[in-house]
Design a protein around this motif. Structure first.
Motif: not given
Ligand SMILES: Nc1ncnc2c1ncn2[C@@H]1O[C@H](COP(=O)(O)OP(=O)(O)OP(=O)(O)O)[C@@H](O)[C@H]1O
Ligand SMILES: [Mg+2]
Lengths: 288, 233
Positions: A230-246
């Motif tokens: 999830a972290v890598i798919i989202g990218g390390m930019g923001s917590f929204w990115g992590t949510l999107a990755g998940g």
């Protein structure tokens, strides 16, 4: 057609839980460049603590969170201050080895105290309730609650980081710990607060995980992989990115599982590999 | 009048490498003292030893009559010593205003506020939303100085604030510094440019290979003395 819409909706909702697994991982890496290999085991540990609170104190799972989360916050602080702070150095191998060791310790302690049996946190039927949203289409109440929690926590973290004094201190320490110390920041304390938040979120995630599915002491590493993905798919930019990755990971798994029930996890891995190949910085990398 | 800060036989090491060999130094309240010396003379090391970045023995550094040597950097700020570090070291992911706010992290009471820093460097107010590292070198130096002031220090330490800046910008920055120190702030200024160092300071130390090779009133020192102390024989 509905079965694909259904798959996507279920995927999105489960993705919220994956995001809850992933947020702390991303937070700790972002602030300390520390890869916490024990992250998945800490989810399972929190599931077990949640189970003990539910069974021992006779609390409802959501009330149990009010007990588990403070425990998780304190454990996170103590873990960082007592152990992990001593492993932070230019060489990432030290913290990798130490957190790998912690992962093994947690698994074996859980095996010793709870045996290898699978367990579950029962929530008075909540896990089987659903809301109809269209003809032939319903969403589970629990997944909706999990997803809403993930969105709220993401917004909360983003606000904490972007708009508060402590969030500024997190970013400053992450940029340049030496200069941060010259501003009066005690790095050891800031790092411990970051880990407290990271593990505190796992207090929520662990109880949800235990409500959603069965769990066993050695399940942690598989969850760690979901969190990483999830972290890598989202990218390390923001917590929204992590949510999107998940969410993306959840969708891939749900669609895979509809094609063939055995392909869910595999589809997630395939998408992860595809992201690594075609978008190695993830979908929402840091812009500056 | 007693010293605001003094060091006594201050020694410092990087691992096995000894960088300072017993520095005796003092600065009185409201004084501006310059430190000059060639590259590698130990000027930055001396500042790191004062500000707690490098560990030293407790009695080696005395501030307001109390030994503070060996205290951790984050506690030294709270005592009232602020550093503008060599190379500015702004936080890249923070805006100009957030960088300035970081200076106030220790919550020392005093006259400095965002408004007052913007009064001193008006250009920063226009750029307050911009990432600190997106500014020109001179403007970044202003942020670094403003950030240090935000901690309401009693002693301001500046490490080579003119490095890499155009002469007009250097003038501007030193003019601002003079305005600040006229209000009674004590300052240690490390400066490569000897003429600037002499002009802005009342007293001057010259370091050479980790030792004090010359000290005196800035007005009284001759160029022969300084070049001798600067380069050795
Ligand atoms: N982090 C470090 N590790 C090891 N040695 C160092 C370190 N920093 C400085 N030194 C050494 O300590 C000595 C003094 O360095 P210092 O940075 O204090 O010099 P300086 O007077 O500030 O020079 P400059 O004008 O170049 O900034 C030099 O020999 C330098 O090589
Ligand atoms: Mg230097």
């Amino acid at each position: 057609m509905t079965i694909w819409i259904d798959a996507i909706i279920q995927g999105v909702l489960v993705g919220g839980l994956y995001a809850l697994f992933a947020m702390g991982l991303s937070l700790m890496f972002g602030i300390m460049r520390l890869v916490n290999v024990a992250h998945g085991d800490l989810v399972i540990l929190m599931s077990f603590i949640g189970l003990m609170v539910v069974e021992g104190l006779g609390l409802q799972p959501f009330a149990a969170m009010a007990v588990v989360v403070p425990i998780a916050l304190c454990m996170g602080y103590a873990l960082q201050r007592g152990v992990l702070n001593h492993t932070i150095s230019k060489d990432p191998l030290r913290s990798l080895i130490v957190t790998f060791g912690i992962s093994i310790v947690i698994q074996n302690l859980l095996l010793a105290f709870h045996s290898a049996d699978t367990r579950a946190i029962h929530s008075a039927g909540l896990e089987s309730q659903s809301l109809p949203i269209a003809e032939n289409l319903a969403v589970g109440v629990l997944p909706v609650i999990m997803f809403a929690t993930a969105v709220m926590l993401t917004a909360g973290l983003q606000w904490l980081f972007g708009s508060t004094r402590i969030g500024r201190a997190f970013r400053a320490t992450s940029d340049d710990d030496g200069a941060a110390a010259l501003m009066g920041i005690n790095n050891a304390h800031i790092y411990a607060l970051a880990t407290a938040i990271a593990i505190g979120i796992l207090g929520v995630a662990g109880v949800f995980h235990g409500m959603r599915t069965t769990f066993a002491p050695t399940d942690g590493p598989a969850l760690l992989i979901y969190a990483f993905q999830a972290v890598i798919i989202g990218g390390m930019g923001s917590f929204w990115g992590t949510l999107a990755g998940g969410v993306l990971l959840g969708i891939a798994q749900a669609i895979g599982a509809r094609i063939d029930p055995g392909w869910g996890v595999l589809a997630g891995h395939l998408m992860f590999v595809a992201v690594l190949l075609f978008k190695p910085n993830g979908f929402f990398p840091k812009t500056r | 009048m007693s010293a605001l800060l003094s060091t006594h036989a201050l020694k410092a090491w990087y691992g096995d490498f000894q960088a300072l060999f017993g520095i005796d130094f003092e600065i009185r309240a409201q004084e501006i003292v310059a430190i000059i010396g060639a590259n590698g003379a130990g000027k930055s090391t001396f500042l790191k030893a004062i500000t707690g970045v490098l560990p030293v023995a407790p009695g080696n550094v005395v501030f307001k009559g109390r030994p503070i040597g060996g205290r951790k950097a984050h506690r030294v700020v709270a005592e009232g010593i602020a550093m503008v570090p060599e190379g500015r070291r702004l936080f890249p992911s923070l805006s100009v205003e957030e960088n300035l706010c970081m200076g106030a992290y220790a919550k020392r009471p005093g006259p400095w506020s965002l408004e007052k820093v913007y009064g001193l460097f008006p250009v920063l107010k226009e750029k307050r939303k911009v990432p600190g590292t997106a500014l020109s070198g001179g403007q970044q130096q202003m942020v670094a100085i403003g950030r240090a002031l935000m901690s309401n220090p009693e002693l301001l330490i500046c490490d080579e604030i003119s490095l890499g800046l155009a002469p007009t910008v250097i003038k501007e920055i030193y003019a601002a510094l003079e305005r600040i120190t006229r209000d009674g702030l004590t300052a240690i200024i490390v400066e490569q440019d000897v003429l600037t160092a002499e002009r802005v300071s009342q007293r001057l130390y010259c370091f050479q290979e980790g030792r004090v090779s010359l000290q005196g009133n800035s007005r009284d020192l001759t160029h022969e003395q300084i070049s001798h102390a600067y380069f050795g024989v």
